[in-house]
Design a protein around this motif. Structure first.
Motif, short mmCIF file in Angstrom:
data_model
loop_
_atom_site.label_atom_id
_atom_site.label_comp_id
_atom_site.label_asym_id
_atom_site.label_seq_id
_atom_site.Cartn_x
_atom_site.Cartn_y
_atom_site.Cartn_z
N ILE A 44 2.22 -4.85 -1.51
CA ILE A 44 1.94 -3.46 -2.27
C ILE A 44 2.17 -3.93 -3.69
O ILE A 44 1.30 -3.60 -4.56
CB ILE A 44 1.93 -2.11 -1.79
N VAL A 45 3.32 -3.93 -3.94
CA VAL A 45 3.93 -4.20 -5.46
C VAL A 45 3.38 -5.36 -5.91
O VAL A 45 2.98 -5.30 -7.00
CB VAL A 45 5.67 -4.17 -5.19
N LEU B 61 -3.09 -6.94 -10.18
CA LEU B 61 -4.28 -6.24 -10.51
C LEU B 61 -4.33 -5.98 -11.91
O LEU B 61 -5.49 -6.56 -12.81
CB LEU B 61 -4.35 -5.03 -9.77
N PHE B 62 -3.22 -5.43 -12.58
CA PHE B 62 -3.00 -5.33 -13.90
C PHE B 62 -3.01 -6.57 -14.87
O PHE B 62 -3.56 -6.60 -15.94
CB PHE B 62 -1.81 -4.31 -14.10
N TRP C 171 -3.94 -14.45 -5.82
CA TRP C 171 -4.25 -13.39 -5.14
C TRP C 171 -4.68 -13.80 -3.57
O TRP C 171 -4.42 -12.89 -2.84
CB TRP C 171 -5.51 -12.60 -5.93
N SER D 95 -1.40 -0.57 2.43
CA SER D 95 -0.70 0.63 2.69
C SER D 95 -0.87 1.23 4.00
O SER D 95 -0.01 1.91 4.59
CB SER D 95 -1.53 1.62 1.59
N ALA E 28 -8.93 -5.87 -4.99
CA ALA E 28 -7.52 -5.23 -5.22
C ALA E 28 -7.43 -3.76 -4.17
O ALA E 28 -6.66 -3.65 -3.68
CB ALA E 28 -7.08 -5.01 -6.66
N VAL E 29 -8.42 -3.12 -4.58
CA VAL E 29 -8.51 -1.89 -3.92
C VAL E 29 -8.42 -1.75 -2.50
O VAL E 29 -7.72 -1.19 -1.77
CB VAL E 29 -9.70 -0.98 -4.57
N GLU F 203 0.69 -7.06 -5.12
CA GLU F 203 -0.98 -6.49 -5.45
C GLU F 203 -1.15 -5.66 -6.90
O GLU F 203 -2.09 -6.08 -7.54
CB GLU F 203 -1.31 -5.71 -4.23
N THR F 204 -0.33 -4.83 -7.08
CA THR F 204 -0.52 -3.69 -7.88
C THR F 204 -0.17 -4.68 -9.57
O THR F 204 -0.84 -4.54 -10.50
CB THR F 204 0.82 -2.59 -8.10
N LEU G 14 -4.95 -3.48 -1.38
CA LEU G 14 -4.03 -2.14 -1.41
C LEU G 14 -4.04 -1.12 -0.19
O LEU G 14 -3.40 -0.72 0.34
CB LEU G 14 -4.13 -1.35 -2.79
#
Length: 348
Positions: free
Chosen positions: A39-40, A46-47, A78, A24, A16-17, A42-43, A20
């Motif tokens: 980006i949204v 991740l959670f 993902w 970005s 994920a990092v 992916e975040t 992102l």
């Protein structure tokens, strides 16, 4: 296998990092709503994946097998998201982003195959979700050299399949060896019956509230036969005795050989009255007909039994075995060829 499919928190976070970071970078370098949306999502993913893996870890810590539908679905989403990132980045024509995205795409293939070797079709799906959009984005640029990537696709797919097959073969070999060793550890190599360790494993699975009986059997007259005709004949005789004992037992009743000419029978859910009936059936089977010691000689063998019942006679498995053995010794002393239940008067 389950652990491989579920991946691990560190792999999820690192993937994920990286995603992102590239999204970005593309957002600030190329711009456009596509990368903002990526980006949204992916975040959020991740959670969501971390919460799912934490729940799976909690279930596995209890010894239960967790469901893998949700983690697998999240992995598919993902990879599809990475595919979208690759497609829009390659389509942009930005050389720097194209190089970074290509490196990230190729770097995902090995880990995806390594973590999903237990499910090859899932592994190929995840790889396709990443690589397919990457190639489509490259081809859409119209650059001749980018179109050349399509020519590399067959070899790439073959390599991925071979990688998955290699990991899967290694996994199956390891599991097979582990199962064989585990089975050998709990089986008597001569008769194929459970040994002491195997029977203890079965007994430990019994409920503390369950009634059961444990019967110790010892052959009468085996040693002289073994000495006279040799160990090979003795081994054949033990195998035949084991077969006869098993034929006298019903489903769910467990026979084990614990060494020499000693056998144990576990009777789950059986009280003293049923245990006595089982003993009578085993005695009749074992001593009902002679055995061939060699091509010319027939021999007869007898058997004596002692048993104890849980929870009437003992409060734990170890004590139950001791008391059943004590009842066997008393039966031997009383004349052999009989079955005796443990009683406090035998304690002396």
């Amino acid at each position: 296998m389950c652990g491989a499919l579920l991946s691990s928190p560190s792999a999820v976070i690192l993937g994920a990092v990286n995603g992102l970071f590239l999204a970005s970078l593309a957002h600030f370098t190329i711009g456009g709503p596509a990368f903002t949306i990526i980006i949204v999502i992916e975040t959020i993913l991740l959670f969501t994946r971390l919460i799912s893996l934490k729940r799976v870890s909690r279930i596995r810590s209890t010894g239960e097998i967790p469901g893998i539908d949700i983690p697998i679905t999240l992995s598919i989403l993902w990879c599809a998201l990475q595919g979208a990132l690759f497609f829009f980045s390659m389509r942009s024509g930005n050389t720097g982003m194209m190089v970074l995205v290509a490196a990230h795409c190729m770097g995902l293939v090995g880990p995806l195959c390594a973590r999903n070797y237990a499910a090859p079709r899932l592994g190929m799906l995840l790889v396709a979700l990443c690589v397919g959009p990457f190639l489509a984005g490259a081809a859409s640029t119209g650059e001749p050299l980018m179109l050349a990537l399509l020519a590399l696709l067959p070899g790439f797919l073959v390599g991925s399949i071979q990688l998955l097959a290699h990991y899967r073969s290694a996994m199956l070999s390891a599991l097979s060896a582990e199962l064989i060793n585990a089975e050998r550890a709990r089986r008597d190599p001569l008769t194929g019956l459970l040994n002491r360790h195997g029977l203890e494993g079965v007994m430990k699975k019994l409920s503390r509230d369950e009634v059961f009986s444990l019967v110790c059997f010892d052959l009468d007259g085996f040693k002289p036969i073994n000495d006279r005709f040799g160990h090979a004949a003795g081994d054949d005789l033990l195998c035949e005795v084991a077969n006869r004992m098993e034929s006298a037992l019903a489903d769910g009743q467990v026979l084990a050989r614990i060494g020499g000419d000693e056998f144990l029978v576990l009777l789950p859910g059986q009280d003293a009255q049923t245990a006595e009936a089982v003993i009578e059936a085993v005695l009749a089977k074992v001593s009902g007909a002679p055995y061939a010691a060699d091509a010319k000689s027939l021999v007869e063998i007898g058997v004596t039994a002692g048993f104890a019942c849980y929870p009437d006679d003992a409060t734990n498995i170890a004590e139950l075995h001791v008391l059943a053995d004590r009842a066997l010794y008393a039966a031997k002393k009383a004349g052999k060829g009989i079955g005796t239940r443990y009683a406090p008067t035998l304690a002396a």
